[in-house]
Design a protein around this motif. Structure first.
Motif, PDB file in Angstrom:
ATOM      1  N   VAL A 280      -9.470   4.865   3.830  1.00  0.00           N
ATOM      2  CA  VAL A 280     -10.334   5.637   4.919  1.00  0.00           C
ATOM      3  C   VAL A 280      -9.882   5.360   6.027  1.00  0.00           C
ATOM      4  CG1 VAL A 280     -12.544   6.098   5.635  1.00  0.00           C
ATOM      5  CG2 VAL A 280     -12.360   5.315   3.425  1.00  0.00           C
ATOM      6  N   THR A 281      -9.347   6.819   6.615  1.00  0.00           N
ATOM      7  CA  THR A 281      -8.639   6.662   8.015  1.00  0.00           C
ATOM      8  C   THR A 281      -9.630   7.630   8.694  1.00  0.00           C
ATOM      9  OG1 THR A 281      -6.603   6.627   7.051  1.00  0.00           O
ATOM     10  CG2 THR A 281      -6.745   7.191   9.242  1.00  0.00           C
ATOM     11  N   ALA A 282     -10.096   7.043   9.960  1.00  0.00           N
ATOM     12  CA  ALA A 282     -10.988   7.828  10.961  1.00  0.00           C
ATOM     13  C   ALA A 282      -9.999   8.153  12.047  1.00  0.00           C
ATOM     14  CB  ALA A 282     -11.834   6.698  11.485  1.00  0.00           C
ATOM     15  N   ILE A 283     -10.325   9.429  12.458  1.00  0.00           N
ATOM     16  CA  ILE A 283      -9.638   9.770  13.617  1.00  0.00           C
ATOM     17  C   ILE A 283     -10.663  10.195  14.819  1.00  0.00           C
ATOM     18  CG2 ILE A 283      -8.400  11.978  14.504  1.00  0.00           C
ATOM     19  CD1 ILE A 283      -6.976  10.949  12.357  1.00  0.00           C
ATOM     20  N   ILE A 284     -10.611   9.506  15.845  1.00  0.00           N
ATOM     21  CA  ILE A 284     -11.586   9.713  16.838  1.00  0.00           C
ATOM     22  C   ILE A 284     -10.818  10.067  18.201  1.00  0.00           C
ATOM     23  CG2 ILE A 284     -13.157   7.672  16.158  1.00  0.00           C
ATOM     24  CD1 ILE A 284     -11.655   5.861  18.307  1.00  0.00           C
TER      25      ILE A 284
ATOM     26  N   MET B 127       0.827  -1.285   0.006  1.00  0.00           N
ATOM     27  CA  MET B 127       0.035   0.137  -0.010  1.00  0.00           C
ATOM     28  C   MET B 127       0.833   1.073   0.040  1.00  0.00           C
ATOM     29  SD  MET B 127      -2.760   0.859   2.817  1.00  0.00           S
ATOM     30  CE  MET B 127      -1.525   1.571   4.041  1.00  0.00           C
ATOM     31  N   LYS B 128       0.525   2.227  -0.820  1.00  0.00           N
ATOM     32  CA  LYS B 128       1.215   3.435  -0.920  1.00  0.00           C
ATOM     33  C   LYS B 128       1.039   4.287   0.393  1.00  0.00           C
ATOM     34  CE  LYS B 128       1.896   6.686  -4.020  1.00  0.00           C
ATOM     35  NZ  LYS B 128       1.115   7.558  -4.868  1.00  0.00           N
ATOM     36  N   THR B 129       1.889   5.046   0.728  1.00  0.00           N
ATOM     37  CA  THR B 129       1.741   5.907   1.902  1.00  0.00           C
ATOM     38  C   THR B 129       1.383   7.309   1.227  1.00  0.00           C
ATOM     39  OG1 THR B 129       3.441   4.889   2.901  1.00  0.00           O
ATOM     40  CG2 THR B 129       2.686   7.061   3.650  1.00  0.00           C
ATOM     41  N   ALA B 130       0.070   7.814   1.717  1.00  0.00           N
ATOM     42  CA  ALA B 130      -0.217   9.355   1.318  1.00  0.00           C
ATOM     43  C   ALA B 130       0.188  10.191   2.302  1.00  0.00           C
ATOM     44  CB  ALA B 130      -1.858   9.365   1.444  1.00  0.00           C
ATOM     45  N   PHE B 131       0.072  10.023   3.411  1.00  0.00           N
ATOM     46  CA  PHE B 131       0.794  10.868   4.678  1.00  0.00           C
ATOM     47  C   PHE B 131       1.599  10.455   5.616  1.00  0.00           C
ATOM     48  CE2 PHE B 131      -3.192  13.061   3.427  1.00  0.00           C
ATOM     49  CZ  PHE B 131      -2.578  14.338   3.102  1.00  0.00           C
ATOM     50  N   LYS B 132       2.626  11.022   5.762  1.00  0.00           N
ATOM     51  CA  LYS B 132       3.596  10.596   6.681  1.00  0.00           C
ATOM     52  C   LYS B 132       3.996  11.531   7.725  1.00  0.00           C
ATOM     53  CE  LYS B 132       7.959   7.972   7.018  1.00  0.00           C
ATOM     54  NZ  LYS B 132       8.858   7.205   6.328  1.00  0.00           N
ATOM     55  N   ILE B 133       3.505  11.386   9.017  1.00  0.00           N
ATOM     56  CA  ILE B 133       3.351  12.424   9.930  1.00  0.00           C
ATOM     57  C   ILE B 133       4.546  12.209  11.007  1.00  0.00           C
ATOM     58  CG2 ILE B 133       2.226  13.710  11.684  1.00  0.00           C
ATOM     59  CD1 ILE B 133       0.737  13.299   8.998  1.00  0.00           C
ATOM     60  N   LYS B 134       5.698  13.222  10.924  1.00  0.00           N
ATOM     61  CA  LYS B 134       6.835  12.793  11.841  1.00  0.00           C
ATOM     62  C   LYS B 134       6.951  14.024  13.012  1.00  0.00           C
ATOM     63  CE  LYS B 134      10.042  10.987   8.476  1.00  0.00           C
ATOM     64  NZ  LYS B 134      11.007  11.476   7.659  1.00  0.00           N
ATOM     65  N   ASP B 135       7.022  13.459  14.076  1.00  0.00           N
ATOM     66  CA  ASP B 135       7.108  14.474  15.121  1.00  0.00           C
ATOM     67  C   ASP B 135       6.467  15.700  15.119  1.00  0.00           C
ATOM     68  OD1 ASP B 135       8.978  12.573  16.245  1.00  0.00           O
ATOM     69  OD2 ASP B 135      10.705  13.482  14.845  1.00  0.00           O
TER      70      ASP B 135
ATOM     71  N   LYS C   2       0.968  16.637  20.235  1.00  0.00           N
ATOM     72  CA  LYS C   2       1.849  16.391  21.068  1.00  0.00           C
ATOM     73  C   LYS C   2       2.751  15.253  20.543  1.00  0.00           C
ATOM     74  CE  LYS C   2      -0.246  18.007  25.145  1.00  0.00           C
ATOM     75  NZ  LYS C   2      -0.939  17.528  26.418  1.00  0.00           N
ATOM     76  N   ASP C   3       3.779  15.295  19.870  1.00  0.00           N
ATOM     77  CA  ASP C   3       4.378  14.391  19.364  1.00  0.00           C
ATOM     78  C   ASP C   3       3.776  13.306  18.378  1.00  0.00           C
ATOM     79  OD1 ASP C   3       7.257  15.190  19.895  1.00  0.00           O
ATOM     80  OD2 ASP C   3       6.755  14.528  22.087  1.00  0.00           O
ATOM     81  N   VAL C   4       3.167  13.794  17.336  1.00  0.00           N
ATOM     82  CA  VAL C   4       2.289  12.791  16.514  1.00  0.00           C
ATOM     83  C   VAL C   4       3.323  12.208  15.596  1.00  0.00           C
ATOM     84  CG1 VAL C   4       0.289  12.711  15.111  1.00  0.00           C
ATOM     85  CG2 VAL C   4       0.190  14.324  17.274  1.00  0.00           C
ATOM     86  N   ASN C   5       3.096  10.830  15.433  1.00  0.00           N
ATOM     87  CA  ASN C   5       3.880  10.311  14.398  1.00  0.00           C
ATOM     88  C   ASN C   5       3.033   9.055  13.941  1.00  0.00           C
ATOM     89  OD1 ASN C   5       6.813  10.629  14.176  1.00  0.00           O
ATOM     90  ND2 ASN C   5       6.502  11.031  16.495  1.00  0.00           N
ATOM     91  N   PHE C   6       2.642   9.127  12.708  1.00  0.00           N
ATOM     92  CA  PHE C   6       2.050   7.934  12.001  1.00  0.00           C
ATOM     93  C   PHE C   6       1.996   8.067  10.687  1.00  0.00           C
ATOM     94  CE2 PHE C   6      -2.526   9.045  11.288  1.00  0.00           C
ATOM     95  CZ  PHE C   6      -2.551  10.323  11.642  1.00  0.00           C
ATOM     96  N   GLU C   7       1.409   7.052   9.925  1.00  0.00           N
ATOM     97  CA  GLU C   7       1.421   6.902   8.373  1.00  0.00           C
ATOM     98  C   GLU C   7       0.167   6.850   8.022  1.00  0.00           C
ATOM     99  OE1 GLU C   7       4.338   4.698   6.259  1.00  0.00           O
ATOM    100  OE2 GLU C   7       5.837   5.478   7.402  1.00  0.00           O
ATOM    101  N   ILE C   8      -0.597   7.659   6.826  1.00  0.00           N
ATOM    102  CA  ILE C   8      -1.833   7.328   6.418  1.00  0.00           C
ATOM    103  C   ILE C   8      -1.873   6.718   5.006  1.00  0.00           C
ATOM    104  CG2 ILE C   8      -4.054   8.361   5.715  1.00  0.00           C
ATOM    105  CD1 ILE C   8      -3.336  10.485   7.754  1.00  0.00           C
ATOM    106  N   GLY C   9      -2.248   5.614   4.860  1.00  0.00           N
ATOM    107  CA  GLY C   9      -2.221   4.989   3.495  1.00  0.00           C
ATOM    108  C   GLY C   9      -2.921   5.469   2.349  1.00  0.00           C
TER     109      GLY C   9
END
Ligand SMILES: Nc1ncnc2c1ncn2[C@@H]1O[C@H](COP(=O)(O)OP(=O)(O)OP(=O)(O)O)[C@@H](O)[C@H]1O
Ligand SMILES: Nc1ncnc2c1ncn2[C@@H]1O[C@H](COP(=O)(O)OP(=O)(O)OP(=O)(O)O)[C@@H](O)[C@H]1O
Ligand SMILES: [Mg+2]
Ligand SMILES: [Mg+2]
Lengths: 296, 310, 251, 299, 251
Positions: free
Chosen positions: C32-36, C1-9, C21-28
């Motif tokens: 569909v990604t949910a934020i709760i 799966m390709k990465t759309a977003f990469k969130i670093k620190d 605060k120090d958010v780190n993760f990747e969104i494909g």
């Protein structure tokens, strides 16, 4: 009891507010009252037909003509030129200040521009005559020393802050969420400003334009000093002209005896201006109602 | 403390202001003098309702104003206080118009000239074939009124296609920057702008008023040789007010100092003996106008009129 | 799966207050990604950073990197317009323009230079249909959008956002004012969209997250507590906080 | 499409630059004007100039009476025009139901903004001087200018009120607030920046007016001051000065520019500097307030 | 049970469009009544009529009678302020005042003449606590309410409405922007409120209606399709439309 008091207070306040609003009507009634008798006298001696159709205005000369058209042509011409300057510059400044400028820049430039509105018009008159006219003459050799163009331009400059400041206020108070909505769709700032903010603030912007135009129509000293006091039925901006307002001050501060037909012309002229602008306002009000109200 | 209220012409204003200033100084501010500038016409309006004590006028009272004053039951004493010469001027670069005759001025300014007499060459043969640009005070001013009366023969009879301004400095400006300009205004404006303007001596064809062309100058106006373009300026005192001691004191002071002060502000004083006659006229309380209430007359000698009027 | 977003620190601040605060993760991509997370935890703040909407909040400051397709959104000199065009957004509070319904939807196309009437008509109709609003408004396209009901406005904003076909669409609580039927239609839309687009949804409805998303991130007090496949989050969350939150009395 | 975007971005950049240039254009004119006036009149500014009465000698003439007159007249104008204008606008925007009367008032106000100022002078003469028998006094002059300033204040205040989102009114009314409470505690504070802009513009206009005041009866030569508003005896404040005759700076300026001696032209320039300084000071308060309020609210 | 509202033959129009059609029913005092129905069906319109909020929409017109405690709200000469004071409201879109958080809540009391600082402090705290916002904002009461997150703003508006203790409180989708925890707290608030107040809630969440309300009204296309005890509506609705709606795929 408290409630009754509160309600009474509300009534009193509403009444007071209403009276304040009504004051404008009283003002108009007052103006009409002040003008009407002398105007009626005037039209007792000069036929309305001549007044409206004659193409010359020479009430103070031995050979008298009482055609209002040249004065209106002058007023129209200078107002038109003024708006040609003030509208684009004022609106562009407003957009720039509201949407582009940093708050710091805006807070400095806006009050400075407003100073332009506070310069005595006598000063503007001489500025037009002694600075702008020679400058323009070097570009347009055929320009007369007195003309409609340069006071028109200077009047426009004087009006810039009216349009820019009031429009800026209107655009500034458009909710942030609309800006966000437009920007999130990939609009540039310019597109956001023109296509979303501008229409959303249209009510305030149009009010600023109306005030600006009114100011141009009613402006006196600049044209009296720099336009030449020569009533002339022309739309050529390069030659001397006279406006309604310039004529009125000229006579009201001059040596003409009171109570003569010559003197009464100013009442008739004032009244006509009043009637004409009233009709124009009526039309613009109707247009506004017709086309804009729906999206307010 | 009482107030003496004066209003009227802006042309006369500088003289009255000067008198008031000196008067205040002399009376140590005990008597207050106020002066407004609402034009000769506006001044008479207030004067004839009894609102003001004194009216400044750059022309004699006119019939409609006479009627008004009658209605307002205001009797007035007309007092000439100085002369104003109307200087005809051109641009310093103008090397052809060395002098002009009244006939030429008439040809240039009469109503028939409008749209036809457009070039210098039409005024006198040999002058350049260039457009002539005319500058003069607004049609509403006493100065213009007098000029047309004096030159064309009828007040208000003039061409309309000239550049007008209520402010003579503007005319100075206009003429000083335009080689083909010609205009007229109070001689004071010439005196203070000699470097920018050239005066045109005027020949009225009457040798009694000096032979040949006469330039507008203090001396010529005073001597009465600058004709027909010299005109008197006036104050009108309400008869009723003149009975008040402070007004009386003021007017006496005025007549006493008018010669000196009018010169001081750029106007021309009347001949010495005229002030004596004026003083008498005031003492006697002679009401009515020397001009019969018909407005300006041209070519009159003030002292002669005054003698007659006593 | 390709990465759309990469969130670093990523750290975000409103003036003094530390909102992310120090958010780190990747969104494909094409997921569909949910934020709760509880109200005020920073969901909107986070999602508004993804298309640099928070640039408009003068007091807001961000550190760290947010890579979209490999390049940092916050890199100096990045063309923000381009970013926002690619990353569309529907806001939490519906914000229709004070224009007609039609013009609201057509706006995005117009600013991108599309003038052809029939194209516009087509897109407007299609978008309104997808946003389940067509039936409500098809006879009143020329009326002001401000006269719509709350839910209608929300759907209009959805239609407006999808009309321009961005690569990524951010939805900040898109169904909050919608009834179940409209909600279900919008949820269908998400599934349809993810075939071509990357979809990120902020939602406070756990069921919705469970139903429509492939991945779920759980925020609390500005921190990303857990990010994982939705299935995993809702069945075997690895963090106690997540578990507490999703098993709260209300599912 | 990418192309299009580039063009749009380009336009945006062009506007950013040209917008600034256009905005600065006005300031350039202002600078030219100010430099011109200052270079002419600055040397004449002195304490003597401010504390002397008019004189025939340019170098001895001062502006005391017209300066004090201007301050008095502007105080009256502001005191009348601002509250009345704001209240009228509140009525029209917050209270009035749409009816022929309110429509008429609305058109009428726009119309009044375009009435030449001399005609306001005639009105002031007819109403304040003659009908209300206020004589040719400060109060008559101030009231006349207040009428002149009203339309701009009313129109700009209305727009400022209109820009306050309706949801704020709804929220307040739903709490049982009366209309007046809603207006005075919520709407008005939010609208203050816009109101102040109107105030600035209209007072700036009023302070420079010449013709209407001459018609109403402002004097040119007046060698004394209105009675001071501060008195030695209780209650220490006196409004007797309101009925005194007066002059204002623009009239003095107007008179001086038309005198033949160059010295008076210099005086006029110096007086203009003083007038502009007053305008600045008057506006500065409003600008500061506007800035303060504008910062607080961003919907 | 006392009747709080009696709605008789009410019709509502926005200009030409007929938004409420022949609505007739009664709302009991000290009960919780839920209004449900698809987006755009007239729920907001209806609830905004109850405290004459729609008077502010110039094009809106109403016929019929709405009796509150036996007298018509729309009777000529009724004191609208009094009505609104008794009938509080929380709007669909959160609309905090551009003032501090504290002043937002205290506003209602201030306009009713309460000036005592400690009373105000007490009420503000109590109301914010009830609205489940106290914890989020207790350290920043002086900050502008416009800086709150969407859900926080909504809770602030709830706190503001209950601070003045009206007789009736109308809630237009009060939990739409809230996470489950906050929602549950607000729902607890409803149960608490109904001991003393009449509560009317517009909601698009069927579960919420089922959980908290005693009575439920179902609107569709401006018509009140059915009004009955909540239990009845959700178990044995008498109308086919109601049944379809509540048994839709999403409960
Ligand atoms: N100000 C208005 N002018 C004209 N029509 C309106 C106005 N407000 C609402 N409407 C229309 O009236 C109908 C009912 O709207 P209402 O706001 O009552 O819906 P609702 O049931 O609250 O919907 P939602 O759940 O989406 O908020 C809708 O079709 C809407 O478009
Ligand atoms: N413009 C702002 N200035 C200062 N603080 C802000 C601003 N916007 C949000 N905050 C604060 O930042 C925090 C996170 O807000 P955010 O809007 O991201 O919350 P959220 O998760 O979207 O909540 P909700 O579900 O209620 O919308 C909150 O405490 C909020 O009060
Ligand atoms: Mg949020
Ligand atoms: Mg609704």
């Amino acid at each position: 009891m408290h409630k009754g008091f509160q309600r009474g207070k509300e009534r009193v306040i509403e009444g007071a507010l209403f009276l304040c609003a009504l004051l404008s009507i009283f003002t108009t009634v007052g103006i009409i009252a002040v003008l009407i008798f002398e105007t009626a006298d005037f039209f007792g001696e000069v036929s309305i037909f001549e007044f409206l159709t004659d193409t010359e205005w020479t009430p103070l000369f031995a050979n008298k003509h009482f055609g209002i058209m040249p004065l209106f042509a002058g007023t129209f011409l200078t107002t038109f030129i003024a708006m040609l300057v003030a509208l684009p510059v004022g609106l562009v400044s407003a957009i720039y200040l509201s949407e582009y400028a940093t708050p710091r820049v805006r807070n400095v430039i806006k009050p400075m521009l407003e100073v332009l509105a506070g310069i005595p018009t006598v000063v503007y008159g001489f500025f037009a005559l002694l600075f702008v006219t020679p400058l323009l003459q070097s570009l347009i050799p055929s320009l007369s020393g007195f003309n409609a163009l340069s006071p028109g331009i200077v009047m426009g400059i004087m009006i810039i802050p009216i349009i820019s400041s009031l429009s800026e206020d209107a655009m500034h108070s458009v909710p942030m969420s609309l800006r966000e909505g437009a920007l999130a769709l990939g609009s540039t700032k310019l597109q956001t400003s023109i296509k979303v903010i501008f229409p959303a603030a249209l009510s305030g912007i149009s009010a600023s334009c109306i005030i600006g135009i009114s100011r141009a129509v009613g402006e006196t000293m600049i044209v009296a000093i720099a336009a030449g006091l020569q009533p002339r039925l022309t739309l050529n901006p390069l030659v001397p002209i006279e406006t309604v307002t310039a004529y009125i001050v000229q006579v009201s501060l001059g040596d003409t005896p009171w109570g003569t037909i010559e003197y009464k012309t100013i009442f008739a002229v004032g009244m006509s201006l009043f009637v004409v602008t009233f009709m124009l306002n009526l039309v613009s009000f109707w247009l506004k109602k017709r086309f804009w109200q729906a999206y307010e | 403390r009482s107030i003496i209220k004066i209003d009227g012409s802006s042309t006369v204003y500088p003289v009255t202001e000067a008198v008031a200033e000196e008067f205040q100084a002399e009376t140590k501010g005990k008597i207050r003098v106020t002066i407004g500038v609402s034009g000769t016409g506006g001044g008479f309006k207030k004067f004839c309702t009894g609102e003001t004590d004194i009216s400044n006028a750059s022309r004699p009272i006119k019939p409609s104003e006479v009627t008004r004053c009658k209605e307002g039951k205001v009797e007035y004493i007309e007092l000439p206080i100085s002369y104003d010469g109307l200087a005809v001027v051109v641009n310093p670069a103008n090397d052809w118009a060395a002098h002009m005759t009244t006939g030429e001025l008439k040809k240039l300014w009469e109503p028939a000239a409008q749209g036809t007499v457009k070039k210098w060459s039409q005024v006198r043969d040999g002058w350049p074939d260039k457009e002539i640009h005319l500058f003069a005070p607004g049609v509403d001013s006493g100065t213009f009124d007098y000029f047309t009366e004096a030159i064309v023969g009828k007040s208000g009879a003039s061409r309309g296609d000239y550049t007008a301004s209520e402010d003579d400095n503007v005319l100075v400006q206009g003429i000083s920057t335009d080689k083909y300009a010609l205009g007229f205004f109070g001689v004071a404006y010439y005196e203070y702008n000699k470097d920018k303007l050239k005066i045109v001596p005027i020949d009225d064809g009457n040798d009694a008023n000096g032979k040949g062309p006469v330039p507008a100058s203090y001396d010529n106006v005073l001597r009465g040789t600058y004709q027909p373009l010299s005109r008197p300026l006036f104050i009108y005192v309400s008869k009723k007010s003149s009975e008040k001691p402070e007004v009386k004191q003021f007017i006496e002071f005025y007549i006493e100092n008018a010669a000196f002060l009018s010169k001081d502000v750029g106007y021309v004083s009347l001949p010495e003996e005229a002030y004596g006659l004026i003083s008498k006229r005031f003492e006697k309380g002679v009401t009515g106008s020397l001009f019969g209430g018909k407005g300006s007359q041209v070519g009159v000698k003030i002292d002669e009129l005054l003698k007659k009027g006593l | 799966m390709k990465t759309a977003f990469k969130i670093k620190d990523v750290n975000g601040y409103y003036g003094e207050s530390h909102a992310l605060k120090d958010v780190n993760f990747e969104i494909g991509a094409k997921t569909v990604t949910a934020i709760i997370g509880p109200s005020g935890c920073g969901k909107s703040t986070f999602i508004r950073c993804l298309n640099r909407m928070n640039d408009l909040v003068p007091s807001f400051r961000l550190t760290g990197e947010m890579l979209h397709n490999g390049t940092d959104i916050y890199q100096k000199g990045r063309d923000i317009i381009e970013i926002r065009r690619k990353i569309g957004m529907v806001f939490q509070k519906p914000n229709p323009f004070p224009k007609s319904i039609y013009e609201n939807v057509a706006y995005g196309l117009r600013i991108h230079g599309i003038k052809n009437k029939s194209t516009l008509d087509d897109v407007v109709e299609k978008s309104l249909k997808k946003a389940a609003l067509w039936k409500d408004v098809k006879d009143r396209l020329k009326e002001s959008a401000l006269m719509l009901s709350g839910g209608q406005q929300q759907r209009l904003c959805i239609a407006r956002a999808i009309a321009t076909e961005p690569e990524v669409i951010l939805f900040d609580e898109p169904c909050s004012a919608l009834d179940p039927i409209s909600t279900s239609k919008i949820e269908d839309l998400f599934s349809e969209l993810k075939n071509e687009y990357t979809v990120i949804i902020v939602t406070h409805s756990m069921q919705q997250a469970a139903r429509v998303s492939d991945f779920t991130g759980f925020f609390m007090m500005g921190e990303l507590i857990e990010f994982d496949e939705t299935k995993k989050i809702f069945t075997t969350p690895s963090n106690k906080l997540t578990e507490d939150y999703i098993t709260g009395r209300f599912g | 499409m990418a192309n299009k975007t580039n063009i749009n971005v380009l336009w945006d950049k062009i506007f950013k630059v040209s917008g600034l240039i256009v905005t600065l254009l006005g300031l350039v004119v202002l600078a030219v004007l100010l430099i011109d006036i200052f270079s002419e009149g600055f040397s004449r500014l002195s304490w003597d100039f401010i504390t002397h009465y008019p004189s025939r000698h340019p170098e001895r003439a001062g502006i005391l009476s017209s300066l004090v007159g201007t301050i008095w007249v502007m105080a009256i104008t502001a005191a009348l025009a601002i509250p009345i204008g704001v209240m009228a606008a509140i009525y029209l925007e917050e209270y009035a139901k749409k009816s022929w009367l309110t429509n008429l008032i609305e058109i009428n106000i726009a119309n009044l903004a375009g009435v030449p100022s001399v005609i306001y002078g005639l009105l002031g003469l007819g109403v304040f001087v003659n009908f209300l028998a206020l004589e040719r006094s400060i109060i008559a002059g101030g009231a006349t200018l207040a009428l002149l300033a009203l339309p701009i204040i009313i129109m700009s205040t209305r727009e400022a009120l209109r820009a306050v989102p309706p949801s704020i009114r709804e929220a307040s009314l739903a709490l049982g607030a009366s209309r007046w409470q809603t207006v005075s505690t919520m709407v008005l504070p939010a609208a203050i920046p816009g109101i102040l802009t109107g105030v600035i513009l209209s007072l700036s206009r009023a302070i420079g007016e010449t013709a209407p005041l001459i018609v109403v009866g402002a004097l040119t030569y007046i060698p004394f001051l209105p009675e001071s508003p501060i008195t030695g005896e209780f209650p220490f404040i006196s409004l007797a000065g309101l009925k005194d005759p007066f002059s204002v700076l623009p009239i003095q300026i107007f008179n001086w520019v038309s005198r033949p001696q160059h010295g008076f032209i210099v005086n006029a320039a110096a007086a203009i500097i003083v007038l502009l300084t007053i305008t600045f000071m008057m506006n500065a308060v409003a600008v500061w307030l506007r800035h303060k309020y504008q910062k607080k609210i961003r919907w």
